[in-house]
Design a protein around this motif. Structure first.
Motif, PDB file in Angstrom:
ATOM      1  N   GLU A  70      -2.849  -3.677   0.392  1.00  0.00           N
ATOM      2  CA  GLU A  70      -2.345  -3.367  -0.930  1.00  0.00           C
ATOM      3  C   GLU A  70      -2.352  -1.860  -1.083  1.00  0.00           C
ATOM      4  OE1 GLU A  70      -4.035  -5.867  -3.954  1.00  0.00           O
ATOM      5  OE2 GLU A  70      -3.303  -4.537  -5.530  1.00  0.00           O
ATOM      6  N   THR A  88      -0.568   1.854  -3.093  1.00  0.00           N
ATOM      7  CA  THR A  88      -0.007   2.310  -4.366  1.00  0.00           C
ATOM      8  C   THR A  88       1.477   2.613  -4.199  1.00  0.00           C
ATOM      9  OG1 THR A  88      -0.775   4.501  -3.797  1.00  0.00           O
ATOM     10  CG2 THR A  88      -2.153   3.241  -5.300  1.00  0.00           C
ATOM     11  N   ALA A  89       2.138   2.818  -5.309  1.00  0.00           N
ATOM     12  CA  ALA A  89       3.594   2.926  -5.301  1.00  0.00           C
ATOM     13  C   ALA A  89       4.089   4.110  -4.481  1.00  0.00           C
ATOM     14  CB  ALA A  89       4.108   3.036  -6.730  1.00  0.00           C
ATOM     15  N   LYS A  90       3.339   5.222  -4.497  1.00  0.00           N
ATOM     16  CA  LYS A  90       3.852   6.424  -3.826  1.00  0.00           C
ATOM     17  C   LYS A  90       3.890   6.283  -2.307  1.00  0.00           C
ATOM     18  CE  LYS A  90      -0.596   8.907  -3.915  1.00  0.00           C
ATOM     19  NZ  LYS A  90      -1.001   8.725  -2.520  1.00  0.00           N
ATOM     20  N   ASP A  91       3.209   5.278  -1.771  1.00  0.00           N
ATOM     21  CA  ASP A  91       3.153   5.129  -0.321  1.00  0.00           C
ATOM     22  C   ASP A  91       4.122   4.101   0.242  1.00  0.00           C
ATOM     23  OD1 ASP A  91       1.125   7.027   0.109  1.00  0.00           O
ATOM     24  OD2 ASP A  91      -0.299   5.596  -0.752  1.00  0.00           O
ATOM     25  N   GLN A  92       5.080   3.744  -0.562  1.00  0.00           N
ATOM     26  CA  GLN A  92       6.019   2.724  -0.099  1.00  0.00           C
ATOM     27  C   GLN A  92       6.743   3.143   1.178  1.00  0.00           C
ATOM     28  OE1 GLN A  92       6.201  -0.288  -1.221  1.00  0.00           O
ATOM     29  NE2 GLN A  92       4.965  -0.056  -3.068  1.00  0.00           N
ATOM     30  N   LYS A  93       6.895   4.447   1.369  1.00  0.00           N
ATOM     31  CA  LYS A  93       7.597   4.943   2.559  1.00  0.00           C
ATOM     32  C   LYS A  93       6.903   4.498   3.852  1.00  0.00           C
ATOM     33  CE  LYS A  93       7.631   9.191   1.178  1.00  0.00           C
ATOM     34  NZ  LYS A  93       6.900   9.807   0.386  1.00  0.00           N
ATOM     35  N   GLY A 124       5.602  -6.866  -4.235  1.00  0.00           N
ATOM     36  CA  GLY A 124       5.048  -5.896  -5.170  1.00  0.00           C
ATOM     37  C   GLY A 124       4.367  -4.781  -4.395  1.00  0.00           C
ATOM     38  N   HIS A 125       3.086  -4.555  -4.668  1.00  0.00           N
ATOM     39  CA  HIS A 125       2.341  -3.527  -3.952  1.00  0.00           C
ATOM     40  C   HIS A 125       1.656  -4.081  -2.717  1.00  0.00           C
ATOM     41  CE1 HIS A 125       2.054  -0.783  -7.727  1.00  0.00           C
ATOM     42  NE2 HIS A 125       3.252  -0.804  -7.178  1.00  0.00           N
TER      43      HIS A 125
END
Lengths: 262, 301
Positions: free
Chosen positions: B227, B229-234, B252-253
């Protein structure tokens, strides 16, 4: 047999809780006393309200005999409004059980379809017959009081003949209630068919022979003429045949689970 | 007790609800019949409890036709609907007598059973005033009353609120010690809790019949759940290109990552994530829940 008693008892308890055991007889008492009272007082009512000018009142109207008045209680009260009330009070006899799933639920228990149907018919017929008999008896008392005396034996034999017709009504409504799923449709079909049967009585001897509504006509004949017409026995047998046939259809319909309409 | 369902097929006006379904049930089992809405669960249970007749096939209990063995079955409908003008006690007396129990016997057993389902003190109120959960419990009482060897329950908890569900689940957990239970549900966590064996049905066809441990072992291998956070989607895109990663699924996350060998690869993946300065919220070895497996089976197949 034991299951039948259980189901029968349940129907009676339901009728007591619904106070059907009170209102149905009361309705028939009203219907029963309407005919003699209206017939007796109509001339005075007309005189009082209509001004009397240009109206001749047939003197034979007030001099009807008790038997004739009692006969018209059957013919024009019980066979019309009474029949409709009976049908409406019974239209949900099977339909409600089908609609809320109780029929299927009851049949998951080791209960035969026959005891289920028998419980329904016996309970509803007994309350219908009781109501009709009470209403009829009230009418009999008024007819005796306001008109001439009706012989007791005529009164009883007419009632017995009439109750066969009531059994036909109950069985027919039960069958329709088993087959159709909407109370409105059930009431409509039953009322139209049964009143239709009653209206066509007397049109042709052949139709009369197979028409169970003739039982009502026979009852009236006993009251008016004092003799049971010779066709009555044959008619009785035909009516019983229809009743058995309708019970068979009802049983077939439930036993083969045709009532499941998902 | 042995229940055999043999090649049962049931169609309504051309639409097949249950298609050539067979299974067996042994004494003491608690079997969950699971499937999506419209899979044919209710229809199958209705065939088993002899409410509808199948178009083909048969259901045997101890080798006998089911229609002759009604007293051995307790059925709980999806929406138990009793006569609203009866009290709970009268309902149970009525159903009990229809099942062939004697009145004296019922006088003794009804208070016991009402206490068991938690309806003591309510026995003389009309069923019409009952809440959904109370009706469900009365339904269970009714199904238990004649001590059947098989209890069939159609969605026993689906219509209840969390409190009612908890109560009914505990109740079922208790009675499964004494009888064989077949229940249908589409709430998988409930089934997971009370049943040892699952039969998954879809479009009227049996697609799986297994025990829960079997199912989880088979499906839960070589998966990691991270799981982030959003900023690490890359980072997810980079992970997809790693040699030992076989499959990546993003919900989701949460990122579900299937690897070649969980023992070797899990630390490699964690290191990789740390190297990339990924903000990890949670990192664990993922076992598929029953729900995941169910979705996979029902949606893909």
């Amino acid at each position: 047999m034991k299951k039948f008693i259980v189901l029968l008892k349940k129907e009676y308890i339901h009728m007591v809780r619904d106070i059907k055991v009170i209102w149905l007889p009361v309705v028939f008492i009203f219907l029963g006393i309407t005919q003699p009272i209206v017939t007796h007082y109509l001339p005075s009512i007309l005189k009082a309200l209509g001004g009397g000018q240009g109206i001749t009142i047939d003197p034979s109207m007030t001099s009807q005999r008790g038997g004739e008045v009692l006969a018209s209680t059957l013919g024009s009260q019980f066979d019309q409004l009474g029949l409709m009330i009976l049908v409406i009070s019974m239209m949900g006899i099977i339909q409600t059980d089908k609609a809320n799933g109780m029929l299927a639920f009851i049949l998951t228990r080791p209960v035969t379809v026959i005891s289920y149907i028998a419980g329904k018919i016996v309970s509803h017929y007994s309350i219908a017959a009781l109501s009709v008999a009470i209403g009829y008896f009230a009418s009999y008392l008024y007819a005796n009081y306001l008109f001439t005396n009706v012989p007791f034996s005529h009164m009883i034999s007419a009632l017995l003949l009439y109750l066969v017709w009531i059994l036909f009504i109950v069985t027919f409504t039960t069958m329709i209630s088993t087959i159709f799923n909407s109370q409105g449709v059930i009431a409509l079909i039953s009322i139209i068919f049964l009143i239709g049967c009653r209206i066509i009585v007397g049109l042709s001897p052949v139709i009369d022979f197979v028409n169970s509504a003739s039982m009502s006509k026979h009852a009236m004949t006993v009251l008016i003429t004092g003799t049971i017409s010779s066709n009555a026995i044959a008619n009785l047998l035909v009516t019983l045949f229809w009743i058995v046939l309708m019970l068979f259809v009802t049983n077939y319909w439930i036993a083969n689970k045709k009532f499941n309409h998902e | 007790m042995k229940l055999e369902i043999l090649n049962v097929t049931k169609a309504f006006k051309g639409k097949v609800a249950v298609d050539n379904f067979s299974m067996e049930l042994e004494s003491g089992e608690c079997v969950g019949l699971i499937g999506p809405n419209g899979a044919g669960k209710s229809t199958l249970l209705k065939v088993i409890s002899n409410i509808t007749d199948p178009n083909a096939g048969e259901v045997l209990l101890n080798g006998q036709e089911i229609s002759k063995m009604k007293s051995e079955i307790g059925y709980l409908p999806q929406y138990p609907n009793f006569f609203h003008w009866m009290t709970a006690k009268e309902t149970l007396t009525f159903m009990g007598q229809l099942s062939g129990l004697k009145k004296e016997e019922l006088i003794k057993t009804i208070p016991e059973i009402l206490a068991k389902v938690g309806l003591r003190g309510e026995e003389n109120s009309k069923v019409g005033t009952y809440s959904g959960g109370m009706k469900q419990r009365l339904g269970i009482a009714q199904a238990l009353l004649h001590k059947p060897s098989l209890i069939v329950m159609d969605e026993p908890v689906s219509a209840l609120d969390p409190v009612g569900r908890r109560e009914v689940l505990n109740l079922i957990g208790e009675i499964k010690k004494e009888t064989t239970i077949l229940l249908s549900t589409h709430i998988l966590s409930d089934a997971e809790e009370i049943c040892e064996r699952f039969v998954i049905i879809k479009d009227g066809i049996k697609i799986e019949d297994t025990t829960i441990s079997n199912l989880l072992n088979r499906n839960g291998k070589n998966k990691l759940c991270v799981e982030i956070t959003a900023k690490d989607q890359k980072w997810v895109e980079i992970v997809k290109k790693l040699p030992y990663v076989k499959e990546v699924e993003v919900i989701g996350h949460k990122v579900n990552i299937k690897v070649e060998n969980i023992k070797k690869n899990k630390n490699m993946l964690l290191e990789h994530a740390l190297e990339n300065k990924v903000d990890i919220v949670k990192f664990d070895m993922n076992n598929d829940t029953l729900e995941d497996i169910f979705l996979k089976m029902v949606v893909v197949k």
